[in-house]
Design a protein around this motif. Structure first.
Motif, PDB file in Angstrom:
ATOM      1  N   VAL A   1      -0.388   6.922  -2.964  1.00 39.91           N
ATOM      2  CA  VAL A   1       0.357   6.296  -1.863  1.00 39.91           C
ATOM      3  C   VAL A   1      -0.598   5.931  -0.735  1.00 39.91           C
ATOM      4  O   VAL A   1      -0.564   4.824  -0.209  1.00 39.91           O
ATOM      5  N   ALA A   2      -1.487   6.867  -0.435  1.00 38.77           N
ATOM      6  CA  ALA A   2      -2.427   6.638   0.666  1.00 38.77           C
ATOM      7  C   ALA A   2      -3.279   5.395   0.383  1.00 38.77           C
ATOM      8  O   ALA A   2      -3.489   4.562   1.260  1.00 38.77           O
ATOM      9  N   THR A   5      -1.187   2.245   0.738  1.00 39.44           N
ATOM     10  CA  THR A   5      -0.905   1.975   2.146  1.00 39.44           C
ATOM     11  C   THR A   5      -2.130   1.371   2.822  1.00 39.44           C
ATOM     12  O   THR A   5      -2.046   0.425   3.585  1.00 39.44           O
ATOM     13  N   GLU A   6      -3.274   1.950   2.462  1.00 34.83           N
ATOM     14  CA  GLU A   6      -4.511   1.469   3.064  1.00 34.83           C
ATOM     15  C   GLU A   6      -4.773   0.021   2.634  1.00 34.83           C
ATOM     16  O   GLU A   6      -5.092  -0.833   3.446  1.00 34.83           O
ATOM     17  N   LEU A   7      -4.599  -0.212   1.344  1.00 42.08           N
ATOM     18  CA  LEU A   7      -4.839  -1.555   0.819  1.00 42.08           C
ATOM     19  C   LEU A   7      -3.935  -2.582   1.502  1.00 42.08           C
ATOM     20  O   LEU A   7      -4.395  -3.635   1.934  1.00 42.08           O
ATOM     21  N   VAL A   8      -2.666  -2.218   1.586  1.00 38.74           N
ATOM     22  CA  VAL A   8      -1.708  -3.174   2.137  1.00 38.74           C
ATOM     23  C   VAL A   8      -1.806  -3.216   3.655  1.00 38.74           C
ATOM     24  O   VAL A   8      -1.898  -4.276   4.261  1.00 38.74           O
ATOM     25  N   GLY A   9      -1.839  -2.018   4.230  1.00 43.49           N
ATOM     26  CA  GLY A   9      -1.833  -1.940   5.677  1.00 43.49           C
ATOM     27  C   GLY A   9      -3.112  -2.502   6.298  1.00 43.49           C
ATOM     28  O   GLY A   9      -3.095  -3.007   7.409  1.00 43.49           O
ATOM     29  N   GLY A  10      -4.198  -2.465   5.533  1.00 44.62           N
ATOM     30  CA  GLY A  10      -5.470  -2.882   6.095  1.00 44.62           C
ATOM     31  C   GLY A  10      -5.772  -4.356   5.923  1.00 44.62           C
ATOM     32  O   GLY A  10      -6.854  -4.811   6.252  1.00 44.62           O
ATOM     33  N   TYR A  11      -4.825  -5.091   5.394  1.00 48.81           N
ATOM     34  CA  TYR A  11      -5.145  -6.495   5.128  1.00 48.81           C
ATOM     35  C   TYR A  11      -5.123  -7.312   6.400  1.00 48.81           C
ATOM     36  O   TYR A  11      -4.412  -7.000   7.359  1.00 48.81           O
ATOM     37  N   LEU A  24       5.478  -0.117  -4.525  1.00 51.21           N
ATOM     38  CA  LEU A  24       6.775   0.542  -4.391  1.00 51.21           C
ATOM     39  C   LEU A  24       6.617   1.915  -3.739  1.00 51.21           C
ATOM     40  O   LEU A  24       7.413   2.297  -2.879  1.00 51.21           O
ATOM     41  N   ALA A  25       5.586   2.625  -4.149  1.00 52.52           N
ATOM     42  CA  ALA A  25       5.332   3.935  -3.538  1.00 52.52           C
ATOM     43  C   ALA A  25       5.090   3.784  -2.046  1.00 52.52           C
ATOM     44  O   ALA A  25       5.615   4.547  -1.232  1.00 52.52           O
ATOM     45  N   ALA A  26       4.316   2.774  -1.690  1.00 51.81           N
ATOM     46  CA  ALA A  26       4.027   2.528  -0.275  1.00 51.81           C
ATOM     47  C   ALA A  26       5.304   2.142   0.474  1.00 51.81           C
ATOM     48  O   ALA A  26       5.569   2.638   1.568  1.00 51.81           O
ATOM     49  N   ALA A  34       4.141  -3.546   2.605  1.00 56.81           N
ATOM     50  CA  ALA A  34       4.251  -3.377   1.156  1.00 56.81           C
ATOM     51  C   ALA A  34       5.633  -3.833   0.684  1.00 56.81           C
ATOM     52  O   ALA A  34       5.763  -4.501  -0.347  1.00 56.81           O
ATOM     53  N   LEU A  35       6.647  -3.500   1.470  1.00 53.84           N
ATOM     54  CA  LEU A  35       8.014  -3.906   1.125  1.00 53.84           C
ATOM     55  C   LEU A  35       8.134  -5.440   1.156  1.00 53.84           C
ATOM     56  O   LEU A  35       8.699  -6.054   0.244  1.00 53.84           O
ATOM     57  N   ALA A  36       7.572  -6.037   2.201  1.00 54.59           N
ATOM     58  CA  ALA A  36       7.606  -7.501   2.311  1.00 54.59           C
ATOM     59  C   ALA A  36       6.902  -8.146   1.119  1.00 54.59           C
ATOM     60  O   ALA A  36       7.360  -9.144   0.553  1.00 54.59           O
TER      61      ALA A  36
END
Ligand SMILES: Nc1nc2c(ncn2[C@@H]2O[C@H](COP(=O)(O)OP(=O)(O)OP(=O)(O)O)[C@@H](O)[C@H]2O)c(=O)[nH]1
Ligand SMILES: [Mg+2]
Length: 334
Positions: A1-2, A5-11, A24-26, A34-36
């Protein structure tokens, strides 16, 4: 998950994570980008969309938490649907429930006015973590409401939202399509509805689980309420034991919203306690599969992807060289 999250959140302007399991986990852990991304993939209807759908598929009938009800809000353009949804969000948030909204935009991709309008109106909630709002274009192709919507709703359920709301503008097909995905259909009208033609009324009577007379701050609300109550015998819901109630609201002044939320809860209880909920979900699935099969057939026939082929078959029919029924055989093959 981490990691996800990092991959998606850090873009920065470009989401990199595309693995559905990670996304999905994120999303489940509250990562909104991630949901978007998941919803975008679902909307693109490719291999990833199918993978995602597999992950979020659950038994559709029964009390599992992932079977939260979908509230459909429809009504004529400008009836106050978005303002009302905005009020419902506030209402649900005040009791700690999270809310996801899909706003279906029937306008062409070139106008885009409705999407922007909804964003502006529901904008107050955009920084609230318990609220997720997403606009979907309804492509108006086969199946009317895009076939992605049921899948998108499953993703939102899997992401754990307590309330799911779909807003569609009541313009013919799209208005009826909301029935294909919603467990509770709210039809929004305004005072003066009594002036509308009888046929349109009968159509709305068939789909409504609940009527809202919004803009009740204007004259004529009581007459409209009486008119609606007088037409209840037209309701299709009657045989199942449910009669669509009428709620008066002034979304502009946040009046009548608690009553609306209570009426929606009552309908959900009815769906769970009677066989109506299960039957409705079965119809939803039947409809979704029918639309997916139709879309898949059209794709295989090259009807929409192979423009030249489509045009030549069309021309042949126009010229009288091919009957329309033969055109179907021609497109679908033996
Ligand atoms: N007087 C009054 N005006 C309202 C009320 N609710 C909404 N409006 C106004 O009606 C207009 C349309 O509201 P929207 O919420 O955008 O209506 P809508 O049905 O979502 O519109 P579309 O999505 O474009 O079909 C806005 O100017 C609102 O401020 C109400 O209860 N009373
Ligand atoms: Mg709207």
């Amino acid at each position: 998950v981490a990691v996800a999250t990092e991959l998606v959140g850090g873009y920065a302007g470009r989401v990199r994570a595309t693995d559905p399991v990670e996304l999905l986990a994120a999303a489940r852990s509250g990562d909104r980008s991630a949901l978007a991304r998941l919803l975008t993939l679902v909307d693109q209807q490719g291999v990833a969309a199918n993978q995602i759908d597999r992950l979020v598929a659950t038994p559709s009938v029964g009390p599992a938490p992932s079977n939260r009800s979908v509230i459909g809000v429809t009504g004529a353009p400008g009836a106050g649907k978005s303002t009302l949804v905005d009020c419902l969000i506030t209402e649900y948030r005040s009791v700690g429930l999270s809310v996801a909204v899909l706003a279906i935009d029937p306008s062409s991709p070139f106008s885009g006015g409705a999407i922007l309008g909804d964003r502006v109106r529901m904008g107050d909630h955009s920084i609230d973590e318990g609220v997720f709002i997403r606009s979907f274009a309804s492509r108006g192709s086969l199946g009317g409401l895009t076939v992605s919507i049921p899948s998108a709703l499953r993703v939102l359920k899997a992401a754990g939202f307590d309330r799911l709301i779909v807003e569609t503008v009541g313009v013919g097909q799209v208005e009826l399509d909301v029935v294909g995905v919603a467990d509770s259909v709210v039809v929004v009208v305004n005072p003066g509805w009594g002036d509308e033609v009888q046929a349109a009324k009968a159509g709305l009577m068939e789909i409504a689980d609940l009527f809202v007379v919004n803009k009740a701050d204007r004259p004529g609300a009581a007459e409209t309420e009486a008119d609606l109550l007088g037409m209840q015998h037209l309701s299709l819901g009657a045989p199942s034991g449910w009669r669509p109630g009428v709620i008066l609201t002034s979304a502009l002044n946040h009046q009548g919203i608690t009553q609306l939320a209570e009426a929606l809860d009552a309908h959900q209880v009815f769906l769970i306690e009677s066989s109506a909920g299960g039957e409705r979900r079965r119809l939803h699935i039947e409809r979704e599969i029918t639309q997916r099969v139709a879309a898949e057939l059209a794709k295989r026939a090259g009807a929409f992807s192979d423009h030249e082929r489509w045009q030549s078959v069309l021309t042949a029919v126009v010229n009288g060289d091919l009957a329309p029924t033969e055109a179907v055989d021609e497109l679908l093959g033996p």
